[in-house]
Design a protein around this motif. Sequence first.
Motif, PDB file in Angstrom:
ATOM      1  N   ILE A  62       0.833  -1.209   0.000  1.00  0.00           N
ATOM      2  CA  ILE A  62       0.000   0.000   0.000  1.00  0.00           C
ATOM      3  C   ILE A  62       0.865   1.256   0.000  1.00  0.00           C
ATOM      4  O   ILE A  62       0.638   2.188  -0.778  1.00  0.00           O
ATOM      5  CB  ILE A  62      -0.957  -0.006   1.208  1.00  0.00           C
ATOM      6  CG1 ILE A  62      -1.913  -1.197   1.125  1.00  0.00           C
ATOM      7  CG2 ILE A  62      -1.742   1.298   1.273  1.00  0.00           C
ATOM      8  CD1 ILE A  62      -2.724  -1.417   2.389  1.00  0.00           C
ATOM      9  N   ALA A  63       1.864   1.294   0.879  1.00  0.00           N
ATOM     10  CA  ALA A  63       2.718   2.484   0.983  1.00  0.00           C
ATOM     11  C   ALA A  63       3.455   2.747  -0.332  1.00  0.00           C
ATOM     12  O   ALA A  63       3.526   3.893  -0.804  1.00  0.00           O
ATOM     13  CB  ALA A  63       3.714   2.323   2.125  1.00  0.00           C
ATOM     14  N   GLY A  64       3.982   1.695  -0.943  1.00  0.00           N
ATOM     15  CA  GLY A  64       4.704   1.865  -2.203  1.00  0.00           C
ATOM     16  C   GLY A  64       3.803   2.331  -3.328  1.00  0.00           C
ATOM     17  O   GLY A  64       4.155   3.234  -4.103  1.00  0.00           O
ATOM     18  N   GLY A  65       2.612   1.740  -3.424  1.00  0.00           N
ATOM     19  CA  GLY A  65       1.681   2.124  -4.487  1.00  0.00           C
ATOM     20  C   GLY A  65       1.222   3.559  -4.354  1.00  0.00           C
ATOM     21  O   GLY A  65       1.150   4.300  -5.349  1.00  0.00           O
ATOM     22  N   LEU A  66       0.919   3.990  -3.131  1.00  0.00           N
ATOM     23  CA  LEU A  66       0.432   5.355  -2.929  1.00  0.00           C
ATOM     24  C   LEU A  66       1.548   6.381  -3.082  1.00  0.00           C
ATOM     25  O   LEU A  66       1.308   7.505  -3.541  1.00  0.00           O
ATOM     26  CB  LEU A  66      -0.212   5.473  -1.550  1.00  0.00           C
ATOM     27  CG  LEU A  66      -1.541   4.727  -1.399  1.00  0.00           C
ATOM     28  CD1 LEU A  66      -2.047   4.810   0.036  1.00  0.00           C
ATOM     29  CD2 LEU A  66      -2.586   5.290  -2.350  1.00  0.00           C
ATOM     30  N   ALA A  67       2.778   6.026  -2.706  1.00  0.00           N
ATOM     31  CA  ALA A  67       3.897   6.940  -2.920  1.00  0.00           C
ATOM     32  C   ALA A  67       4.128   7.146  -4.420  1.00  0.00           C
ATOM     33  O   ALA A  67       4.375   8.277  -4.871  1.00  0.00           O
ATOM     34  CB  ALA A  67       5.158   6.388  -2.260  1.00  0.00           C
ATOM     35  N   ALA A  68       4.041   6.063  -5.188  1.00  0.00           N
ATOM     36  CA  ALA A  68       4.177   6.177  -6.638  1.00  0.00           C
ATOM     37  C   ALA A  68       3.044   7.003  -7.233  1.00  0.00           C
ATOM     38  O   ALA A  68       3.243   7.828  -8.135  1.00  0.00           O
ATOM     39  CB  ALA A  68       4.198   4.784  -7.265  1.00  0.00           C
ATOM     40  N   MET A  69       1.823   6.808  -6.699  1.00  0.00           N
ATOM     41  CA  MET A  69       0.679   7.586  -7.167  1.00  0.00           C
ATOM     42  C   MET A  69       0.890   9.077  -6.908  1.00  0.00           C
ATOM     43  O   MET A  69       0.582   9.923  -7.754  1.00  0.00           O
ATOM     44  CB  MET A  69      -0.594   7.107  -6.466  1.00  0.00           C
ATOM     45  CG  MET A  69      -1.825   7.942  -6.767  1.00  0.00           C
ATOM     46  SD  MET A  69      -3.240   7.422  -5.764  1.00  0.00           S
ATOM     47  CE  MET A  69      -4.349   8.807  -6.005  1.00  0.00           C
ATOM     48  N   ALA A  70       1.413   9.420  -5.731  1.00  0.00           N
ATOM     49  CA  ALA A  70       1.659  10.825  -5.396  1.00  0.00           C
ATOM     50  C   ALA A  70       2.622  11.462  -6.400  1.00  0.00           C
ATOM     51  O   ALA A  70       2.415  12.593  -6.854  1.00  0.00           O
ATOM     52  CB  ALA A  70       2.215  10.935  -3.980  1.00  0.00           C
TER      53      ALA A  70
END
Length: 489
Positions: free
Chosen positions: A334-342
Amino acid sequence: MPLPPRQVDAKVGVGIVYVASLFMSIMDGTIVNVALPSLGRQLAIPKTSIDAVVVAYLVSLAIIIPASGWLGDRWGTKRVFLLALALFTIASALCGLAANFTLLVIFRFLQGAAGGALAPVGSVMLYRTFPSDQRVQVGRILMIPTVIAPAIGPVLGGFLVDQLSWRWVFFVNLPIGIATCLFGLVFLQEHREPTPGRFDLAGFLLAGSGLALAMYALSEGPASGWTSIGILDSALGGALLLSVFAFVELRVKEPLLDLRLFCNGLFTTSTLVSLFSGAAFSGVLFVGPLFLQEGLGRSALDSGLTTFPDALGVVLSTQIAAWLYPRVGPRRLIAGGLAAMALVVALLCLVGNDTNLWLMRVLLFLTGAGMAYSFLPVQVTAFATITSASLGRASTLFSVQGRLSGALGVALLGEVLTIVGPTSVSATGALAPNLTAYYVAFLAAAALALMAACSALFISDRDAAPTMRQSGQTRQEGALETQRVEALP
């Protein structure tokens, strides 16, 4: 070991009914927006009043959601779900047949009341039917209506309005609703909690009125202005009522919304991640079309074709996220996906008047792909340690958060656009689009996604271990998997 036929039927029945009803209710929210201009012209309603069609739906939905969990536990999830689905279908027909604007608003209020029970009660049926180790896999399919429906809604709505009339944006729900009701009557199984507790009338009145005022303020604030009397009164009144609600509920033995569930660290953290990430994603979906049509002067068709790839990104990446979930664990996924999304959302600031739209399509596709690593894992993780008896109230709390996150994202980014100003005065004195306002809004959405990513770092893979076992593992394999998860940082 193969499942008994009755269990297979139950899972198939819940899956089909949940997907169909969720698709219909979500699509209804986006398809109606397209019909508002045509509806206003045909009923001779000014632009300042036509949004009552949307507000009535959101307000009634906010009133009913808090009671939906208790209703399912008390009267049975199958009965309550099918009654809500039937009422939603009937209200859709009444909206399409409405002879005047007043009746249309009343029928939309009725439709919202029915829609408020569909998602929470449907989620409870789903999580009680599928064990923890199967929820990730089934989520790969059930995530599709959540993403595809908002993308199809505007396209279908535009076609129906152009070729037929605004009434057909409501009539389109009838075949789906009728078929789903009939299917559910045959294949759904009833579940009723033996001790649902007494109905918390004080909690219902406080939560319903507080959420209704909050939803009204969030939906109308960007357009009417946060300092206007009506919006300011609604926001302050909603905040006061919800504060009193929290004070009262923590002292009630059998509360309508069990706020003590927030003592569950995994549920609380997952809810916060969903709140911030949902606000970011909803905000991008709100600002994107405005940026394309009002900022860059593109047509509605270009706008629809450009924003559609975000749905494809979610659908495709959800399959990958489901495969990675038991192997990587929810925290890093989750953290990796949302950081990439940001990061990707921030890169939308590179799109300008002379930029090929394929750059924005690729960036929106990647935005959806990053969000996919939050959508499915967060929903599965949130309920990993919730008991069957508490699922109804937990699902209700999560649904309330989901509705608020969408409204919050639109309100925050709408306010950013208003503060910066979507237009500016050119050297000739004419008004021209101010792309900087849209860029600041995209950066605000990126900040929300980054907040969600930081919140995800507090998710415990150890607590989520029951959902990380792959379906079909033996008990010995399950024990080894638990040991592996417990060794994760």
